[in-house]
Write an enzyme that holds these catalytic residues in place. Structure first.
Site, PDB file in Angstrom:
ATOM      1  N   ASN A  25       0.851  -0.705  -0.312  1.00  0.00           N
ATOM      2  CA  ASN A  25      -0.121   0.007  -0.366  1.00  0.00           C
ATOM      3  C   ASN A  25       1.045   1.186   0.170  1.00  0.00           C
ATOM      4  OD1 ASN A  25      -1.445   2.317   1.000  1.00  0.00           O
ATOM      5  ND2 ASN A  25      -2.971   0.499   1.749  1.00  0.00           N
ATOM      6  N   ASP A  27       0.031   4.402  -0.260  1.00  0.00           N
ATOM      7  CA  ASP A  27      -0.468   5.859  -0.202  1.00  0.00           C
ATOM      8  C   ASP A  27       0.502   6.998   0.971  1.00  0.00           C
ATOM      9  OD1 ASP A  27      -2.970   4.165  -0.221  1.00  0.00           O
ATOM     10  OD2 ASP A  27      -4.295   4.195   1.347  1.00  0.00           O
ATOM     11  N   HIS A  28       0.867   6.269   2.074  1.00  0.00           N
ATOM     12  CA  HIS A  28       1.887   6.894   3.080  1.00  0.00           C
ATOM     13  C   HIS A  28       3.088   7.447   2.240  1.00  0.00           C
ATOM     14  CE1 HIS A  28      -0.329   6.369   5.650  1.00  0.00           C
ATOM     15  NE2 HIS A  28       0.212   5.464   6.537  1.00  0.00           N
ATOM     16  N   ARG A  36       3.541  18.599   1.201  1.00  0.00           N
ATOM     17  CA  ARG A  36       4.715  19.645   1.043  1.00  0.00           C
ATOM     18  C   ARG A  36       3.279  20.928   0.073  1.00  0.00           C
ATOM     19  NH1 ARG A  36       9.314  22.869   1.262  1.00  0.00           N
ATOM     20  NH2 ARG A  36       9.239  21.829   4.017  1.00  0.00           N
ATOM     21  N   HIS A  70      -5.281   3.699  -1.923  1.00  0.00           N
ATOM     22  CA  HIS A  70      -6.989   3.979  -1.008  1.00  0.00           C
ATOM     23  C   HIS A  70      -7.186   5.448  -1.723  1.00  0.00           C
ATOM     24  CE1 HIS A  70      -9.198   4.356   2.869  1.00  0.00           C
ATOM     25  NE2 HIS A  70     -10.467   4.639   1.494  1.00  0.00           N
ATOM     26  N   ARG A  72      -9.480   7.343  -1.250  1.00  0.00           N
ATOM     27  CA  ARG A  72     -10.094   8.521  -0.651  1.00  0.00           C
ATOM     28  C   ARG A  72     -11.526   9.771  -0.692  1.00  0.00           C
ATOM     29  NH1 ARG A  72      -8.903   6.655   5.563  1.00  0.00           N
ATOM     30  NH2 ARG A  72     -10.777   7.823   5.951  1.00  0.00           N
ATOM     31  N   ARG A  76      -6.785  12.437   0.866  1.00  0.00           N
ATOM     32  CA  ARG A  76      -5.689  13.802   1.669  1.00  0.00           C
ATOM     33  C   ARG A  76      -4.552  12.621   1.383  1.00  0.00           C
ATOM     34  NH1 ARG A  76      -6.678   9.919   7.256  1.00  0.00           N
ATOM     35  NH2 ARG A  76      -9.402  11.213   7.024  1.00  0.00           N
ATOM     36  N   HIS A  77      -4.433  11.811   0.463  1.00  0.00           N
ATOM     37  CA  HIS A  77      -3.010  11.143   0.039  1.00  0.00           C
ATOM     38  C   HIS A  77      -3.598  10.994  -1.824  1.00  0.00           C
ATOM     39  CE1 HIS A  77      -4.777   7.732   0.820  1.00  0.00           C
ATOM     40  NE2 HIS A  77      -5.050   7.548   3.062  1.00  0.00           N
ATOM     41  N   GLU A  97      -8.356   0.606  -2.740  1.00  0.00           N
ATOM     42  CA  GLU A  97      -9.635   0.438  -1.794  1.00  0.00           C
ATOM     43  C   GLU A  97     -10.694   1.381  -2.221  1.00  0.00           C
ATOM     44  OE1 GLU A  97      -6.988   0.995   1.691  1.00  0.00           O
ATOM     45  OE2 GLU A  97      -5.975  -0.880   1.150  1.00  0.00           O
ATOM     46  N   THR A 127      -6.701   6.945   9.684  1.00  0.00           N
ATOM     47  CA  THR A 127      -6.978   5.292   8.775  1.00  0.00           C
ATOM     48  C   THR A 127      -7.490   4.545   8.645  1.00  0.00           C
ATOM     49  OG1 THR A 127      -5.234   3.738   8.414  1.00  0.00           O
ATOM     50  CG2 THR A 127      -5.312   3.829  10.307  1.00  0.00           C
ATOM     51  N   THR A 128      -7.744   3.711   8.496  1.00  0.00           N
ATOM     52  CA  THR A 128      -9.450   3.473   8.502  1.00  0.00           C
ATOM     53  C   THR A 128      -9.536   1.834   9.561  1.00  0.00           C
ATOM     54  OG1 THR A 128      -8.910   2.622   6.032  1.00  0.00           O
ATOM     55  CG2 THR A 128     -10.706   1.279   6.725  1.00  0.00           C
ATOM     56  N   GLU A 178     -10.857  -9.263   2.888  1.00  0.00           N
ATOM     57  CA  GLU A 178      -9.366  -9.169   3.659  1.00  0.00           C
ATOM     58  C   GLU A 178      -9.773  -9.063   5.007  1.00  0.00           C
ATOM     59  OE1 GLU A 178      -7.308  -5.509   1.616  1.00  0.00           O
ATOM     60  OE2 GLU A 178      -6.351  -5.533   3.853  1.00  0.00           O
ATOM     61  N   HIS A 220      -3.637  -4.630   7.092  1.00  0.00           N
ATOM     62  CA  HIS A 220      -3.810  -3.200   8.230  1.00  0.00           C
ATOM     63  C   HIS A 220      -2.959  -3.385   9.845  1.00  0.00           C
ATOM     64  CE1 HIS A 220      -4.951   0.227  10.472  1.00  0.00           C
ATOM     65  NE2 HIS A 220      -5.345   0.600   9.179  1.00  0.00           N
ATOM     66  N   GLY A 221      -1.273  -2.721   9.927  1.00  0.00           N
ATOM     67  CA  GLY A 221      -1.246  -3.033  11.277  1.00  0.00           C
ATOM     68  C   GLY A 221       0.538  -4.298  11.092  1.00  0.00           C
ATOM     69  N   GLY A 242       1.595  -0.931   4.834  1.00  0.00           N
ATOM     70  CA  GLY A 242       1.641  -0.218   3.895  1.00  0.00           C
ATOM     71  C   GLY A 242       2.879   0.998   4.591  1.00  0.00           C
ATOM     72  N   HIS A 243       2.242   0.926   6.559  1.00  0.00           N
ATOM     73  CA  HIS A 243       2.769   2.102   6.362  1.00  0.00           C
ATOM     74  C   HIS A 243       4.182   1.267   6.477  1.00  0.00           C
ATOM     75  CE1 HIS A 243       3.154   4.722   9.554  1.00  0.00           C
ATOM     76  NE2 HIS A 243       4.217   4.228  10.158  1.00  0.00           N
TER      77      HIS A 243
HETATM   78  N1  PXP Z   1      -5.512  -2.803   4.391  1.00  0.00           N
HETATM   79  C1  PXP Z   1      -6.544  -2.388   4.250  1.00  0.00           C
HETATM   80  C2  PXP Z   1      -8.106  -2.031   3.961  1.00  0.00           C
HETATM   81  C3  PXP Z   1      -6.202  -0.382   4.715  1.00  0.00           C
HETATM   82  O1  PXP Z   1      -7.261   0.376   4.589  1.00  0.00           O
HETATM   83  C4  PXP Z   1      -4.744  -0.678   4.775  1.00  0.00           C
HETATM   84  C5  PXP Z   1      -4.426   0.916   5.590  1.00  0.00           C
HETATM   85  O2  PXP Z   1      -4.324   1.876   4.934  1.00  0.00           O
HETATM   86  C6  PXP Z   1      -4.162  -1.439   4.816  1.00  0.00           C
HETATM   87  C7  PXP Z   1      -4.369  -2.845   4.533  1.00  0.00           C
HETATM   88  C8  PXP Z   1      -2.406  -1.000   5.772  1.00  0.00           C
HETATM   89  O3  PXP Z   1      -2.449  -1.086   6.584  1.00  0.00           O
HETATM   90  P1  PXP Z   1      -0.675  -0.549   7.054  1.00  0.00           P
HETATM   91  O4  PXP Z   1      -0.525   0.340   6.865  1.00  0.00           O
HETATM   92  O5  PXP Z   1      -1.228  -0.146   8.458  1.00  0.00           O
HETATM   93  O6  PXP Z   1      -0.086  -1.334   6.997  1.00  0.00           O
END
Ligand code: PXP
Length: 268
Positions: A25, A27-28, A36, A70, A72, A76-77, A97, A127-128, A178, A220-221, A242-243
């Site tokens: 992911n 997004d970040h 910026r 994602h 959104r 935002r990103h 997403e 975040t979600t 998921e 997620h996480g 992602g993160h």
């Molecule tokens: N899966 C979904 C559906 C998400 O919304 C996200 C966060 O945007 C992730 C996975 C990835 O999560 P993380 O950034 O915590 O790895």
């Protein structure tokens, strides 16, 4: 061979090899750019960086099996233009997403990503935060699955490890789910008992969904440490991360960050 059958075959093959696929992911990367250049003109004199499309391509080169973004509602990103450029540039798969809205459905049908993951969206959240309530949004979710499926776009539902949600995902013929691993990953900071209980919920949900014929992804996480546990979940086809990967890439570069995660996901 139908898209659904080929997807199932790919899942079976990955399972036979005990290989979990990695969707990154990105997004970040766009979050940093927006910090910026949110109000910049279209090119800002060529200064706009970092580019999430270039980041995604670097992830693919390092071994990512797919890219997730994602889009959104509040933009935002990731921006629409990023997603359109990714569709053109990616060599693997684009997983979009999105919220269950008519506007996003229209966008997805026009874009034709490889897959769509339906997520809940709340303007205030960082975040979600929770899984999609498929039961409470049954009609909307069904309408989106039924519109995307004939267009060859697989729908995934981002849900909590809850058998009732899984039952409905199968009934609505969503090919993928998921599982939301957020509660379990947060439990690492709470207690071992909580972490064990959350992991058990995920384990049961993954086994149950697999039994119903759903392809099971998770995300997620997930990070470089807890992946040692998450990778032992049964029947997982793909992790979406992602993160942690974007954070690690700041220190090691994208290539090493992705390679290291893939290695840890599938360590023997
Ligand atoms: N899966 C979904 C559906 C998400 O919304 C996200 C966060 O945007 C992730 C996975 C990835 O999560 P993380 O950034 O915590 O790895």
């Amino acid at each position: 061979m139908s898209a659904y059958f080929s997807l199932c075959l790919k899942a079976e093959l990955a399972q036979a090899r005990s290989m979990i696929l990695l969707g990154v992911n990105v997004d970040h990367c766009a979050t940093v750019r927006q910090a910026r250049y949110r109000n910049a003109g279209s090119s800002a004199g060529g200064a706009i960086e970092p580019d999430p499309v270039a980041f995604a391509i670097a992830c693919e080169r390092a071994g990512a099996d797919g890219i997730t973004v994602h889009l959104r509602e509040d933009r935002r990103h990731i921006q629409e233009q990023d997603v359109r450029r990714m569709k053109e540039a990616l060599a693997t798969r684009l997983n979009l997403e999105m919220a269950c809205t008519p506007g996003m459905l229209e966008f997805a049908l026009d874009l034709r990503p490889n897959s769509v993951c339906l997520v809940p969206e709340n303007r205030e959240e960082v975040t979600t935060e929770g899984g999609l309530d498929v039961i409470g949004n049954r009609e909307r979710v069904a309408a989106i699955i039924n519109a995307l499926s004939p267009a060859g776009i697989e729908t995934s539902l981002f849900i909590d490890p809850d058998e009732r949600q899984i039952d409905l995902a199968a009934e609505l013929r969503a090919p993928w789910i998921e599982l939301h691993t957020g509660a379990c990953s947060e439990a690492y900071a709470i207690s071992k008992a909580k972490r064990t209980a959350e992991f058990e919920r995920l384990r049961r949900a993954a086994a149950y969904a697999h039994q119903l014929g759903l392809v099971v992804n998770a995300g997620h996480g997930i990070n470089y440490v807890n992946v040692a546990d998450f990778r032992t979940l049964p029947h997982v086809h793909e992790f979406n991360i992602g993160h942690s990967i974007v954070s690690r890439a700041l220190f090691t570069g994208v290539d090493e960050a992705v390679r290291e995660m893939k290695q840890r996901m599938n360590a023997s």
